[in-house]
Design a protein around this motif. Structure first.
Motif: not given
Lengths: 171, 63
Positions: B34-42, B46-50
């Motif tokens: 996700i940080e590298k921009g290789d994967y777009n999370p659902t 995203c909510i869990a990370i936030c």
């Protein structure tokens, strides 16, 4: 009783049973792949399926042209192992073979290396006796070689991946 | 495209990729992707990370 018979009648069944029990316990215990891993595994299944189809197509075309290079048993075995290698290799390199909870892959790699070595040794002995190919056709004895090579390849892949991960600096 | 805001928010919380991954229940490689921009999370991830980083979706994932 020669060494091959001792290995095949005593050691190999024990190793195979241990491998099956280990895999079953692993499958039941660890089921939590994250969303990225599930996508990767889906892609890996797709590539494994394509591999199986392409392999079947090549053999069918050869057969239609009058060239039979293997029996149905060998065909099924080779198709299975080729697909297996594609699936596992893709998952390992995309970090989707082990679940989120699994941290250590050492035991798994060692088990694969052990199984691979046993099969490879058996396969080489069979090849030495000239049993791998008879009348221009691959016999089922070639499967030991294939299993040996594929398991050792996957074990080597674990080592390479571990090396790459250890080099990757956490940013 | 790299997600530098996620990386800086994680660093501000003094969390490693593995620690954040454990908090949100994914693998370290997924956070790295996700940080590298290789994967777009659902949106769920995203909510869990936030939530783990005490940020809003706008703070981390909105352009």
């Amino acid at each position: 009783m020669d060494i091959l018979k001792i290995v095949s009648t005593l050691v190999l069944p024990i190793v195979l049973i241990a491998a099956v029990v280990y895999e079953l316990k692993r499958t039941l215990k660890y089921t939590n792949f994250d969303e990225r891993q599930q996508i990767v595994r889906g892609r890996a299944f797709k590539y494994a399926y394509y591999t199986a189809m392409i392999f079947a197509a090549v053999i069918i075309v050869l057969e239609a042209g009058g060239t039979t290079i293997m029996s149905a048993v060998v065909f099924a075995g080779l198709q299975l192992y080729l697909s297996f290698i594609v699936f596992v290799s893709y998952c390992i390199f995309k970090d989707a073979y082990f679940t989120v909870s699994e941290k250590s892959v050492k035991g798994y790699a060692l088990m694969l290396a052990g199984l691979g070595t046993i099969n490879l040794v058996g396969g080489i002995i069979q090849a030495g006796k000239g049993h791998v190919m008879e009348n221009g056709m691959l016999t089922k004895d070639c499967l030991g070689l294939v299993i040996g090579v594929s398991f050792l390849f996957i074990a080597a892949e674990f080592v390479v991946k571990k090396f790459l991960v250890s080099r990757e600096e956490e940013e | 495209m790299k997600n530098l805001r996620l990386k800086s928010a994680r660093a501000a919380k003094d969390l490693s990729q593995q620690q954040l991954a454990d908090l949100v229940g994914v693998s370290r490689q997924t956070i790295s992707a996700i940080e590298k921009g290789d994967y777009n999370p659902t949106i769920n991830l995203c909510i869990a990370i936030c939530r783990a980083l005490d940020k809003t979706l706008d703070d981390i994932f909105w352009e």
